[in-house]
Write a protein that holds these residues in place. Sequence first.
Motif, PDB file in Angstrom:
ATOM      1  N   THR A  62      40.478  55.339  37.088  1.00  0.00           N
ATOM      2  CA  THR A  62      40.952  55.888  38.362  1.00  0.00           C
ATOM      3  C   THR A  62      42.483  55.867  38.402  1.00  0.00           C
ATOM      4  O   THR A  62      43.111  54.862  38.097  1.00  0.00           O
ATOM      5  N   SER A  98      32.744  63.230  39.025  1.00  0.00           N
ATOM      6  CA  SER A  98      32.899  61.837  39.437  1.00  0.00           C
ATOM      7  C   SER A  98      31.567  61.298  39.936  1.00  0.00           C
ATOM      8  O   SER A  98      30.851  61.970  40.681  1.00  0.00           O
ATOM      9  N   ARG A 139      36.423  66.429  38.038  1.00  0.00           N
ATOM     10  CA  ARG A 139      37.618  65.657  37.672  1.00  0.00           C
ATOM     11  C   ARG A 139      38.591  66.450  36.799  1.00  0.00           C
ATOM     12  O   ARG A 139      39.680  65.977  36.499  1.00  0.00           O
ATOM     13  N   SER A 193      31.518  60.752  32.480  1.00  0.00           N
ATOM     14  CA  SER A 193      30.822  59.812  33.367  1.00  0.00           C
ATOM     15  C   SER A 193      29.448  59.438  32.833  1.00  0.00           C
ATOM     16  O   SER A 193      28.870  58.423  33.218  1.00  0.00           O
ATOM     17  N   GLU A 208      36.233  57.681  35.360  1.00  0.00           N
ATOM     18  CA  GLU A 208      36.750  58.217  36.621  1.00  0.00           C
ATOM     19  C   GLU A 208      38.171  58.758  36.488  1.00  0.00           C
ATOM     20  O   GLU A 208      38.825  59.044  37.490  1.00  0.00           O
TER      21      GLU A 208
END
Length: 713
Positions: free
Chosen positions: A138, A158, A165, A223, A235
């Motif tokens: 992230t 995500s 993303r 993911s 992420e």
Amino acid sequence: MRKLLYLYILFLPLLSSAQDYSKMSRNLRKKVKEVAAVNHSKSAVRNSANTHAEKNIFALIKCTGDVVEDYCLSHHRDIHIVRMPLSKAIELSDDSRVIRIESEPSNTSLTNDSIRSVTNTNIIHKGGGELPSAFDGTGILVGIADMSFDYNHPTFLSKKDNSLRIQRVWDMLDGIESQTYNPSSNFPIGKLLKPEDIPSKDHSIDSYLHYHGTHTAGTAAGSGYDTQFGGMAPEADLYFVNCIFDNNIELIPEEKRDLYNSSAFELLGFQNIFNYADSIGKPCVINYSAGEYGDITGENTLYYEYLSSMLGPGKILVASVGNEGNRGYIMYKTADQESVGGLMTRTTSDPYFLCISSDKPLTFKITDKSKPEAEGSYTFTPEYETTTSDTIASLDSLCIDAFCYEDEYHSDKIGYDISFYEGKKKFSDLDYSITISGADAEARIHIQNGKIEGAELGGNTFFPGEMDGIIGVGATTWREKYTDINGKQHTSIYGTGGKRASFSGCGPALSGNIKPDVVAPGVNIISAHNRTYQELHPTSQENLVAKSSYNNHDYYWRTCDGTSMSTPAVAGIVALWLQAKPDLTTAEVIDVIANTAKHNDPSLSYPNNEYGYGEIDAYKGLLYILNLTSVEGLSTQHIIEAKVRPLSNGDVSISLPDSDNPVKVRIYNTNGQCVGEYTIPSNTTNYTIPSIGRGGIFAVQVGNYGSTLIRIE
């Protein structure tokens, strides 16, 4: 036989004007001289509106002032990426403000072997479990410079909110067959896509040719969607650059290939990724699972300088070292050797090529050992600044092109480029041998697309992964078997146990550097697969291991081998480390690896030219960055059997297998202080620790099961 082309003589009018060709890289110099031979005069070279004015090139130019302002696409400090007429390059070589000009074709290819594929990407997650949830990428941008992307594969969504993303895509090939060059854009060819454009575009133009970019991106930052095949930084935001490689060059019209197949585009791709990262204020790591043979004559001097200038705190490039580990491609001739050589064999479909740097002139003899020497041999000594082209009837019409020039990387040495093209006889017949001789000459012979049997060879790392300041990645072996989607079991030829895969490139690099810097699993890696490719190759299923359904389409997961696969594992782990320390530099990443990597072969000293500093350990690296590796009572082994999960109210849930004994739990903050100590009663499989605080990273040690990092929001 074709006559020798004495370009030196044809070029005398230009030389009379004191033209400084030493500023040009050898490829550009050769191109200029070939054009001069066609036009036969200074005025034609300088002024022909029908030839040079229309002959455009991409180049790297190092200069002072605004000498290339009208042609510049991008620049870093005093190095500029330009698109200009070839005639302008000739003119600039006379300009005292110009220091060097390079214009190199890109011979870059992907560094994977998808035929011999096997098992499971989970082994990349050190300790056998998942990476700690405290760090998932992230806030980090992961750039993937590759080819063949499936934008709508659900692994790029995500898991937190199902959002896409992928933030940007630059597809260099999109529309290139009809597109005109746009000099006012940082994206001079192809198309730039933003998030709103991506879903309807679906995939890159070349996605039916391969699946490489989707697979590497999935390993770095997928993911996993509804599978266990998630990547390292699931992420992270993503930026895809669909590059021009040997593997997709067929999509460029023949008449445009000389212009668009340029290494300058790789730099533009890297530059645009880093520029976007700057614009959104995020650290960035770029994965480049591609490369080409290293450079012994300085052809990539400006490339290296430009790339190095882009890197810095929060800007990291990770590149593969190639899949030529089972052979060397550098041969040396010492002054006391009368000659060197051996049997010539070709390993690719491309011409057999020798690039040589020598301190004295060399003579070359080609022999067909199936014939008497008087009938089956040919000797030639290339003349300085001259291209020699010949078709040798006595050697079954073997064709030779040889260019001799001043080695601009070492001004006191001579450079040779020699290409051999098959005539009536194949190199696979193993009949041709080469002898390279020269009195008192010391030479370094770089063999491309083949090898010389019986010669003492060394060095086989790829550029740019072999460069200083770039994290070069090799591959290790782990899982030996996998079962495909139809239930058939496959066994790898590479073995298991964490040893270096035989194909993984190893040093020393041409610079003498120890390479690779680090290794990671690169055999039998499972990641995302291109839907478009699979729909066009429905019977190709032996590498498929799973299928997911999304938006009324089937999306697959497949196995691949290669340093292409190990490199994004490292890039994704670096993204996690950047999340812990956003201003990490390449030198600091190397320091983390040097102090935390696993030594799979204890008989070696580290670093070495097979494993570098060792196999990357994502979890131990995070502890090192957080200064937790020396905390008494905290294991650097990530938890395998137990599970630790932070709850939204600040509590911590711990799940254990059945245990007849009490289990002690200690919780540490990032200062290494123990902020809580608890005992889980025997025969307890689920336990909740009351709130330990909010807004921080904590390390949790669970008995002898190991430790993990958690983030309390």
